[in-house]
Each structure stands twice: as structure tokens, then as C-alpha cells.
Design an enzyme around this catalytic site. Structure first.
Site, PDB file in Angstrom:
ATOM      1  N   SER A 136      39.087 119.826  40.050  1.00 33.40           N
ATOM      2  CA  SER A 136      38.034 120.102  39.053  1.00 33.40           C
ATOM      3  C   SER A 136      36.810 121.051  39.668  1.00 33.40           C
ATOM      4  O   SER A 136      36.942 121.024  40.916  1.00 33.40           O
ATOM      5  CB  SER A 136      37.423 118.589  38.999  1.00 33.40           C
ATOM      6  OG  SER A 136      36.316 118.667  38.168  1.00 33.40           O
ATOM      7  N   TYR A 149      33.638 110.942  42.739  1.00 32.08           N
ATOM      8  CA  TYR A 149      34.584 111.938  41.923  1.00 32.08           C
ATOM      9  C   TYR A 149      34.708 113.232  42.647  1.00 32.08           C
ATOM     10  O   TYR A 149      35.796 113.782  42.887  1.00 32.08           O
ATOM     11  CB  TYR A 149      34.258 111.947  40.543  1.00 32.08           C
ATOM     12  CG  TYR A 149      35.172 112.803  39.617  1.00 32.08           C
ATOM     13  CD1 TYR A 149      36.605 112.399  39.508  1.00 32.08           C
ATOM     14  CD2 TYR A 149      34.901 114.046  39.247  1.00 32.08           C
ATOM     15  CE1 TYR A 149      37.441 113.092  38.507  1.00 32.08           C
ATOM     16  CE2 TYR A 149      35.779 114.790  38.319  1.00 32.08           C
ATOM     17  CZ  TYR A 149      36.751 114.388  38.055  1.00 32.08           C
ATOM     18  OH  TYR A 149      37.792 115.046  37.162  1.00 32.08           O
TER      19      TYR A 149
END
Length: 231
Positions: A136, A149
Site C-alpha cells: 500500500s 497498518y
């Protein structure tokens, strides 16, 4: 021939994983759709084509991962590609992030990627193959409130770079894709008020994944590949 190529996709029940599975089936791949409860998902069962199958897997559980790739070895005798799309997020600020949340986020996103890469590579050692890990842009730039995350996805990026060098001797190529904002169930958790029509769709990322499975993509192996659309 593409019709004989076998690919395992984790997180295939939705989002980027599902879009990629559909595209690869249409190109003739045998797709092993995997997710935690996918074998009972009638919606996914209706999407299967040819010799494609569904197999449950919990990427955070080593025994479950071993079972998945054991199934692939037994039923197909080979593995040509792995696409790691499985992910998890529960965004919290650093003061409110519990150890349980931290460990679950790291385990599913990073340890799960490691486990699947390890056991896929053992199947690929003789004939080579490709592994595509979905990270990501959160692993590349600051994400206040998403520290667990962001840490996990940063780990996926650096892990991918390391194993790309290590597995080159076996002709196993590693790609790591860093999508920007994408309309997936996970993104809905991160940004619940965002209009999903205003951001990139999973098909766009899936197109990049499909490209990475071609020989033309080999020069961009082993480095973060940003996928973004401007609206």
C-alpha cells in the site's frame, strides 16, 4: 500455455483479489481462489471457470497455509504464481491501539505474506514462478492513526525486496504493488465516509497485477510499484 498455469490468490473473496481472479480466469489460468471461508461462499462458487477451485485459508495460521499449498501440489503438481491480497485493518491512533490489534494487523498483513511466500516458493523452486505481494502507499508515506497498518505494509515492501534478491537463484520473481486509494471493503474501514466512486477501482490494480505476470514486467521486479489514479 496460459490454460495450464496455476495461480493462488489470497483474499480472493472481494476487492482486488476477486477482480484479479476473474481477469486471470478469463485469460485461461487455473485459479485457486483462497480466503478464510470461501469454500462456503456460493457467490464465489458461481464465478469459477474451468478447473479453478476455492480453498479456505487463514494466512495467519501456518498449518492452514501448509494445507493450502499441499492441496495445490496434490491436485495440480505445480504452481506458477502467487498473489497475496489478503489483508486486515482496524485503524486506531497510537494511544488507543491495543497490543491485540497491533499483533493481528502485523500477523495477517506481514506474517501471512511471509508464510504464503515461503510455502509457494518451495513449490516453485524447480521451475521458477512469480509472486506478487499487495502492499500500500500507506507503507511509503505517513498515515497518522493507521500506525499498525502502515508498519505492516512497510514490512511487506521491504520483505519483498529482500526475498526478490534471495529467490532470484530459483528464477522466482517478486513484485510488490502499492495501490493508492482503492474502492475495497478494507478501504471502507479506513475511510467510511468516502464515496467509493470517487477513487480508484479494484480492476485498475488487477490490470497491473496481470501485467506483472508477463515477461514485459520483469525489469520492474523487486521494487515498489505505485498504482494510482487522479480524479
Amino acid at each position: 500455455m496460459l490454460k495450464n498455469r496455476v495461480v493462488v490468490i489470497t483474499g480472493a473473496s472481494s476487492g482486488i483479489g476477486q477482480s484479479t481472479a476473474i481477469k486471470l480466469q478469463d485469460q485461461g489460468y487455473i485459479v485457486v481462489w483462497s480466503s478464510r471461508h470461501i469454500q462456503d461462499d456460493l457467490r464465489i462458487q458461481k464465478l469459477l471457470k474451468g478447473r479453478s477451485v476455492c480453498q479456505d485459508v487463514d494466512v495467519a495460521n501456518e498449518s492452514s497455509v501448509i494445507s493450502l499449498f499441499g492441496f495445490v501440489r496434490e491436485h495440480f503438481g505445480r504452481l506458477d504464481a502467487l498473489i497475496n491480497c489478503a489483508g486486515y485493518v482496524e485503524p486506531e491512533g497510537v494511544f488507543s491501539t491495543t497490543l491485540e490489534n497491533w499483533e493481528k494487523t502485523i500477523t495477517i498483513n506481514l506474517t501471512g505474506t511471509f508464510l504464503c511466500c515461503k510455502y509457494a516458493s518451495l513449490l516453485m523452486k524447480q521451475n521458477g514462478g512469480k509472486i506478487i505481494n499487495i502492499a500500500s502507499t500507506a507503507g511509503l508515506t505517513p498515515r497518522p492513526g493507521w500506525s499498525a497498518y502502515a508498519a505492516a505494509k512497510s514490512g511487506v515492501i521491504n520483505f519483498s525486496s529482500a526475498v526478490a534478491e534471495e529467490l532470484a537463484a530459483y528464477d522466482i520473481k517478486i513484485f510488490v504493488i502499492c495501490p493508492g486509494r482503492t474502492a475495497t471493503p478494507l478501504r471502507k474501514i479506513l475511510a467510511p465516509t468516502e464515496d467509493p466512486k470517487s477513487i480508484m477501482q479494484p480492476d485498475t490494480v488487477a490490470d497491473t497485477i496481470v501485467f506483472c505476470l508477463t515477461d514485459a514486467a520483469n525489469p520492474i521486479e523487486g521494487q515498489p510499484i505505485l498504482v494510482r489514479e487522479r480524479f
